[in-house]
Design an enzyme around this catalytic site. Structure first.
Site, mmCIF file in Angstrom:
data_model
loop_
_atom_site.group_PDB
_atom_site.id
_atom_site.type_symbol
_atom_site.label_atom_id
_atom_site.label_comp_id
_atom_site.label_asym_id
_atom_site.label_seq_id
_atom_site.Cartn_x
_atom_site.Cartn_y
_atom_site.Cartn_z
ATOM 1 N N SER A 404 0.647 -1.251 0.012
ATOM 2 C CA SER A 404 -0.045 -0.186 0.211
ATOM 3 C C SER A 404 0.761 1.281 0.132
ATOM 4 O O SER A 404 0.687 2.330 -0.622
ATOM 5 C CB SER A 404 -0.790 0.079 1.127
ATOM 6 O OG SER A 404 -1.869 -1.040 1.412
ATOM 7 N N ARG A 431 0.998 7.678 6.195
ATOM 8 C CA ARG A 431 0.148 7.047 6.846
ATOM 9 C C ARG A 431 -1.278 7.392 6.912
ATOM 10 O O ARG A 431 -2.394 6.759 6.914
ATOM 11 C CB ARG A 431 0.437 6.855 8.314
ATOM 12 C CG ARG A 431 1.701 5.776 8.508
ATOM 13 C CD ARG A 431 1.888 5.289 9.747
ATOM 14 N NE ARG A 431 2.735 4.097 9.837
ATOM 15 C CZ ARG A 431 2.513 3.002 9.751
ATOM 16 N NH1 ARG A 431 1.196 2.813 9.710
ATOM 17 N NH2 ARG A 431 3.514 2.126 9.759
ATOM 18 N N HIS A 434 -2.834 6.397 3.867
ATOM 19 C CA HIS A 434 -3.067 5.013 3.955
ATOM 20 C C HIS A 434 -4.409 4.917 4.646
ATOM 21 O O HIS A 434 -5.258 3.955 4.558
ATOM 22 C CB HIS A 434 -1.926 4.368 4.459
ATOM 23 C CG HIS A 434 -2.243 2.815 4.619
ATOM 24 N ND1 HIS A 434 -2.297 2.324 5.787
ATOM 25 C CD2 HIS A 434 -2.133 1.934 3.869
ATOM 26 C CE1 HIS A 434 -2.282 1.020 5.734
ATOM 27 N NE2 HIS A 434 -2.415 0.574 4.649
#
Length: 603
Positions: A404, A431, A434
């Site tokens: 990812s 992050r 994500h």
């Protein structure tokens, strides 16, 4: 070896609390009474595992030297400390800070090789910090503390502790004069002979019922974490904390016809298994260092080192001697393999050769040191212990996460024109993307120049993390927080906070931050705000007044009313480091992802 009595019933076993938890409760009660001169009948503390528990105060006496006592309740683990009164005597001191002393019934360290220095009371590091933290909750807001020249002296005592210690091998370890104050979690699982034997048997029966052909017997939480990294594809019920009762686990596995058993242990337990001791409790047989010395010679270790092993006080000291002599070859020494093979032979004899048994020895960082033949293909865990403890997902889970991140990196470059963040800032932003699937955050995040460095350094120093809502506290990984013993605090549901907010017509978020200020939690802290703009405005006001100096403010509240304005105010100030986002977008999950990114960078 003594035979174990079977439990008369298969009912659920009752847990209890450690001597460390009882000492922390007694300490907080004694300090409260000392400062208020009012009686205390019950006290609430936060355990090292972050649970909140109330303890009844069994005794309370004194005025200038207040002694409070808590009865140790081990639940269905009636060890030698069960029923003892753990006491703390609190008094004012002319030395600033909090000093902890050992009183009657608490052992003193007299030999090297333990976690504590010679001459110190045998109060282990985690419960020692818990005692200080709980006392500080009473001390910090007090008028005496504000003077700056005064401090507290806390003396932990255990009436009857010296007699109880005779049931352990404390004296052989150089722990003289009483028991040790222990407990890394604050709670104890049922480890009595009959009760714990029942729990191990039940766990293996359950695993077999759920078609588990392979079970892992571990000796504690650290060895279980390491085992889970080595066997990521096994179901959680296959991992059984057998504690000191490996023999019970082996016999139960034989009885229920489990096909394969793997024992994962650290050096202290393995050293006893090598001698054929399948029940490894500290009150049982001592480690046979003479035999280990002979095994070391046979394995090719240097003669001088082998002779040092014979004189070692603890297994930990033996391991450190070997590490110092062979720093480069430490993970590949034949000695550790020989230990595992010898323990394997004893285990197979114990079960009449009717089980397939494997042994793995790990170090205190969770890295494999030795293993029997079937372990050839097992992975070696990275050397850094903190990174090991950050590791939570299975190998497949990390593969998906890394894939990812690679997709995000590729698309940000190819589709969104790249980014302007530094190498330390980008992991925080990535992050967030994500977590949300929203690439717009690459345009929204703002950092002060020193934000990452300040946040990472604060985490390494064990700083508290104070959040505006419980969702953040729940979302941040306990395992990752445990690396540096960082504690989460959220007072949004505190009764006093709710009452004050109603009385003054403010939001609970405002008074939650004020309570954290009053407890002295905000100086040097990471303040994590993902929901309430009023909390962020309050923090900025406290900073402006000079009342607090946090290490980092993560301000990413979400919403339509004052959310964007509060974040803009954070960005425009220059008194504290910050991580923020502009506009209305944000939320607790983004804050959680930011804290996790900092925790990963801290190692």
């Amino acid at each position: 070896m003594a035979r174990l009595k079977r439990s008369a019933s298969n009912k659920e076993l009752r847990g209890g609390y450690t001597t460390g938890a009882c000492a922390a409760a007694a300490a907080r009660a004694a300090v409260r009474c000392l400062l208020s001169q009012q009686p205390v009948s019950e006290i609430e503390i936060q355990l090292p595992n972050r649970e909140f528990v109330s303890f009844a105060i069994a005794s309370l006496s004194g005025s200038s030297h207040v002694t409070a006592g808590v009865i140790k309740d081990a639940g269905d683990d009636p060890d030698c400390t069960h029923g003892l009164e753990i006491q703390c005597t609190a008094s004012l001191s002319g030395q600033p800070g909090i000093q902890i002393r050992g009183g009657s019934g608490v052992a003193t360290v007299t030999l090297e090789g333990l976690e504590l220095a010679v001459g110190e009371p045998a109060i282990n590091p985690v419960p020692r910090q818990n005692i200080i933290d709980m006392a500080m909750l009473e001390w910090q807001p007090s008028a005496a503390a504000q003077q700056g020249s005064l401090g507290l002296e806390l003396t932990i005592s255990v009436p009857g502790g010296e007699q109880a210690a005779k049931q352990t091998i404390n004296q052989r370890l150089g722990l003289i004069g009483g028991i040790s104050i222990l407990g890394t979690r604050g709670t104890v699982k049922p480890f009595s002979t009959s009760a714990f034997a029942a729990s191990v048997r039940q766990a293996i029966q359950l695993a077999k019922t759920h078609q588990a052909a392979h079970v892992i017997l571990t000796t504690g939480s650290r060895s279980e974490q390491a085992a889970m990294q080595q066997f990521p594809d096994l179901a959680s019920l296959a991992f059984i904390q057998a504690g000191d009762f490996i023999g019970v686990g082996l016999r139960a596995a034989k009885r229920y016809r489990v096909k394969k058993v793997t024992i994962v242990a650290m050096i202290g337990k393995m050293a006893k298994l090598v001698s054929g001791r399948m029940m490894t409790h500290v009150s049982g047989h001592a480690i046979d260092f003479e035999s280990l010395s002979e095994l070391a010679k046979q394995s090719g270790l240097k003669l001088a080192l082998s002779e040092q092993i014979a004189k070692a006080n603890t297994a930990r000291q033996m391991l450190e001697l070997i590490r110092d002599e062979y720093p480069q070859q430490f993970l590949k020494l034949p000695f550790f393999l020989r230990m595992c093979q010898q323990a394997q032979q004893h285990a197979q004899q114990y079960t009449a050769q009717q089980l397939r048994i494997e042994l793995m020895l790990i170090d205190f960082d969770g890295r494999p040191l030795g293993h029997t033949e079937p372990f050839k293909k097992f992975k070696v865990v990275k050397e850094s212990r903190p990174m090991d403890r950050m590791q939570q997902m299975t190998a497949r889970g990390h593969e998906i996460e890394n894939d990812s991140f690679a997709i995000i990196d590729r698309e940000i470059a190819q589709i969104h024109g790249g980014h302007s963040f530094s190498d330390s800032q980008w992991p925080v932003v990535r992050r967030a993307i994500h977590t949300t699937g929203d690439f717009e955050f690459a345009q929204l995040f703002k950092f002060s120049a020193d934000a990452i460095v300040s946040g990472v350094n604060a985490l390494k120093q064990g700083c508290p993390i104070v959040s505006d809502v419980s969702m953040i506290s729940s979302g941040i990984s306990e395992q990752r927080l445990s690396v540096y013993q960082n504690q989460m605090y959220c007072f949004i549901s505190d009764k006093g906070v709710i009452t004050s907010a109603k009385q003054h017509g403010d939001t609970r978020a405002v008074w939650a931050m004020r309570k954290a200020r009053d407890l002295g939690l905000l100086d040097g802290a990471i303040i994590a705000i993902g929901n309430a703009p009023t909390a962020l405005f309050e923090v900025l006001d406290l900073v402006e007044k000079g009342e607090i100096k946090p290490a980092l403010v993560i301000g990413i509240p979400v919403g339509f009313v004052k959310a964007a304005e509060s974040k803009q105010a954070l960005i425009e100030q220059d008194q504290v480091p910050y991580i923020a986002s502009v506009g209305r977008k944000g939320g607790s999950p983004i804050v959680v992802s930011a804290v996790h990114a900092l925790l990963y960078q801290s190692v």
